[in-house]
Design a protein around this motif. Structure first.
Motif, short mmCIF file in Angstrom:
data_model
loop_
_atom_site.label_atom_id
_atom_site.label_comp_id
_atom_site.label_asym_id
_atom_site.label_seq_id
_atom_site.Cartn_x
_atom_site.Cartn_y
_atom_site.Cartn_z
N SER A 167 46.62 29.54 42.32
CA SER A 167 47.35 30.78 42.54
C SER A 167 47.71 30.94 44.01
N LYS B 19 46.07 34.05 45.64
CA LYS B 19 44.66 33.83 46.00
C LYS B 19 44.56 32.95 47.24
N PRO C 266 43.82 41.20 31.10
CA PRO C 266 43.04 40.31 31.97
C PRO C 266 41.93 41.07 32.70
N ARG D 236 38.93 40.18 33.83
CA ARG D 236 38.33 39.55 35.02
C ARG D 236 39.21 39.77 36.25
N ASP D 237 40.54 39.59 36.06
CA ASP D 237 41.47 39.81 37.17
C ASP D 237 41.47 41.27 37.60
N GLU E 2 38.41 41.84 39.66
CA GLU E 2 38.63 41.22 40.97
C GLU E 2 39.51 42.11 41.84
N PHE E 3 40.57 42.64 41.22
CA PHE E 3 41.51 43.50 41.95
C PHE E 3 40.80 44.76 42.46
N ALA F 295 46.16 41.26 46.50
CA ALA F 295 45.28 41.40 45.32
C ALA F 295 46.00 42.19 44.24
N HIS G 26 48.75 40.01 42.73
CA HIS G 26 48.18 39.00 41.84
C HIS G 26 47.80 39.62 40.49
N PHE G 27 47.21 40.80 40.57
CA PHE G 27 46.80 41.47 39.33
C PHE G 27 48.02 41.84 38.49
N LYS H 24 49.41 38.83 36.78
CA LYS H 24 48.59 38.45 35.63
C LYS H 24 48.82 39.41 34.45
#
Lengths: 499, 154
Positions: free
Chosen positions: A162, A165, B17, B19-20, B23-24, B68, B71-72, B75
């Protein structure tokens, strides 16, 4: 001319030659042992060089790096277990050759190809680094900032699945590099009252913790997991096959082509030896002639991956010497070695330490030749030590991590920092955040901050000033383009490169 | 990922998601805490000279939070199949970390030789080494190595 001769003299002192030899020997052992990677070994080796002269220290570390790249092939060929991730592609043809009783032939091919790729790449480094550094000196802070943004974007995109990331990891590295005294006002910043943090988070502790200690945690886990699954690697029998002149003629064009693929992978930040080796294999496969049997024990496959793998390191020093930007994690660790000896890599290095640079060049050539001799005479010995079990490696390497970090600073604070960063590295790896990108961000962090601050001050806080800097615009556009492309197509796993 | 209609018209999209998402939340919270608590408390103003010492850390922390979030969202929109948590259990790593910390404390409070030997024994035990000869040999080797390092002043 005087500096060149002085550099030659320095590199030919018995201490420097002995340092290269020891580095090569250690590098080979590291490369052969499956449990210890090149960056991890390099990180542990940096504190050992503390008491050496700069030329002997760098020569030793270059020896370690070069030989570990060459040694990584031994495990790949004999056990189907690459000693280094970059030697993984060597398994494709090296192991089938060993299965067919041609282990010696495969090992010799790997060695000669490694030395060939290494020497050519070193010559390219010597030819290109100084002219590029002269050009880099004409660049202002804005250009430097944009070049670093571009490099970090590229590294972030290529170092994990990613891109977001990868960027988070790189930016976190820059963030952690800001801990310590502020470069302008010298006021403490995020030190939490700890005097030990006034000089920033210790660099050696970071590299050893993030690379070596983290890797030992991962290797320990893997060892128990393999043991549970009953996975055992046993070396194959060798029929003492030898490399013939016709074999050398067959592999030469592939080795030349792959060397240049490796050089390109070294110069472009973020690609590194693993991608370089896989790309070289892919190119060799694409240009295969009728009768070539890639994947079934093709000698050209071994030559392709190993020449590219060894060509990466010298080439990755080009951006380091020219603009102070480490293109790979090994180059980033070498930065810490340079800094430990009071030398800051970058375009000014050619003016400030010409004698050292020429000494390093000569040592690199000596290291290549030494690698050939050590590799040739220790061919079968190294093949045997590849089967040392991980259970013996992990405890001893952890002790070396602790001792190495302590020796550099003579403070247990650095050891605690190493453990803390090792845990952080382990968590990051587990959640898919690239430790490599983090470390490169951490190493270039101070330079990035300095360039950014200078850019803001020079432009009088007017960001539109960037329009007057075409080189900066080009690199910023390239960064945006790279970000767009990589965000759209998250990087395919390495195996997909082969298709 | 596109929705694939089934005969019953059920949504075949992979689940949220989680887990994501976690994480976020963690990264965003850390980012905000850094920007609004840690940086103001841990940086001193440079008396208006040049740029603020907190500039780069704040920009970095903000960028991490934004990335972050990006990315979330990516996803969430793509809804790629949830990756199973790969790799072995982290218990071994925890044992290895614990062994190392105990070894370092022994180094600090006893000496290098004893601390190093204990460290090696504990790490080997964490890796399920139970052969006494191997454990003793490893410990003796490390103790000797550290004795040499200490007494030769390397």
């Amino acid at each position: 001319m005087e500096d060149i001769l002085l550099g030659f003299t320095d590199a030919f002192t018995p201490t420097a030659i002995f340092a290269v030899f020891c580095g090569i020997l250690l590098g080979y052992i590291v490369g052969v042992l499956p449990g210890l990677s090149r960056p991890a070994a390099l990180a542990i080796a940096v504190p050992i060089t503390y008491s050496l002269s700069p030329i002997s220290a760098i020569a030793f570390l270059i020896g370690v790096t070069k030989a570990s790249a060459a040694g990584g092939a031994t495990g790949a060929i004999m056990l189907n277990t690459p000693g280094e991730p970059s030697s993984a592609a060597t398994c494709f043809d090296g192991y089938p050759m060993a299965q067919a009783g041609q282990a010696t032939k495969a090992l010799k091919t790997a060695l000669y190809s490694s030395v060939f790729g290494d020497i050519i790449s070193t010559l390219v480094l010597i030819a290109l680094a100084k002219p590029l550094a002269t050009f880099a000196l004409k660049m202002g802070p804005l250009e430097m900032t944009s070049v670093m943004i571009f490099a970090l974007t590229f590294i972030a995109a290529l170092s994990g699945k990613s891109m977001a990331k990868g960027l988070i990891a790189g930016i976190f590295g820059i963030f952690l590099a800001t801990v310590g005294l502020d470069p302008e006002s010298a006021t403490p910043r995020m030190t939490f009252g700890l005097i030990e943090l006034f000089d920033g988070v210790p660099l050696i502790a970071s590299t050893v913790g993030m690379l070596a200690f983290t890797e030992m945690l991962v290797q320990g886990e893997q060892y128990l997991s393999d043991k549970k699954a009953g996975i055992m690697n046993t070396p194959l029998e060798d029929k003492k096959s030898d490399l013939t002149w016709s074999d050398i003629k067959r592999i030469t064009p592939t080795a030349i082509r792959s060397t240049f693929v490796g050089i390109a992978a070294g110069i472009i930040p973020g690609l590194g030896p693993t991608i370089g080796a896989f790309l070289a294999y892919a190119v060799a496969k694409k240009t295969a002639k009728p009768g070539d049997k890639y994947g079934e024990g093709e000698i050209k496959g071994v030559a392709a991956t190993e020449s590219a793998d060894n060509a990466v390191l010298p080439a990755s020093l080009i951006p380091l010497f020219a603009i102070g930007l480490p293109g790979s994690v090994s180059a980033a660790i070498l930065v810490s070695a340079f800094m430990m000896h009071g030398v800051i890599p970058g375009p000014l290095i050619f003016d400030q330490y010409p004698r050292l640079i020429y000494g390093i060049y000569v040592s690199m050539i000596i290291a290549s030749l030494c690698m050939l001799v050590v590799g040739r005479f220790g061919l079968h010995f190294f093949a045997k030590i590849g089967s040392i079990p991980v259970i013996l490696i992990v405890p001893n390497v952890i002790v070396l991590c602790v001792v190495g970090v302590y020796l550099e600073s003579h403070s247990l604070f650095s050891v605690y920092a190493m453990i803390g960063l090792g845990v952080l590295g382990y968590i990051m790896q587990r959640f898919g955040y690239s430790v490599v990108t983090f470390l490169i961000g951490f190493v270039v962090g101070p330079l990035f901050e300095l360039s950014l601050r200078q850019s803001i001050i020079v432009s009088n806080r007017h960001l539109d000033e960037v329009i007057d800097h075409p080189i900066a615009i080009v690199f910023l556009m390239l960064s945006l383009g790279a970000a767009y492309v990589f965000m759209r197509r998250e990087r395919a796993p390495l195996e997909d490169v082969m298709k | 990922m596109n929705t694939v209609p089934e005969s019953g018209g059920r949504d075949q999209r992979p689940p949220f998601p989680l887990r994501d998402g976690i994480e976020f939340v963690i990264l965003a919270a850390l980012s905000l805490i850094t920007i609004f608590v840690i940086i103001p408390a841990e940086t001193t103003s440079g008396d208006e000279l040049g740029l603020s010492p907190g500039l780069v850390p704040t920009v970095c922390a903000a960028a991490i939070g934004i990335l972050a979030c990006a990315h979330f969202l990516q996803k969430l929109i793509k809804r790629t199949p949830v990756e199973q948590s790969s790799g072995p259990s982290p218990l071994t790593a925890i044992c290895l970390i614990g062994s190392t910390i105990i070894g370092i404390l022994m180094i600090r409070y006893i000496n290098w030789e004893v601390g190093g030997a204990i460290l090696v024994i504990l790490v080997s035990l964490s890796l399920h080494e139970r052969r006494l000869l191997r454990l003793a040999g490893g410990a003796a080797f490390v103790a000797l190595f550290l004795y040499i390092v200490n007494h030769l002043g390397i």
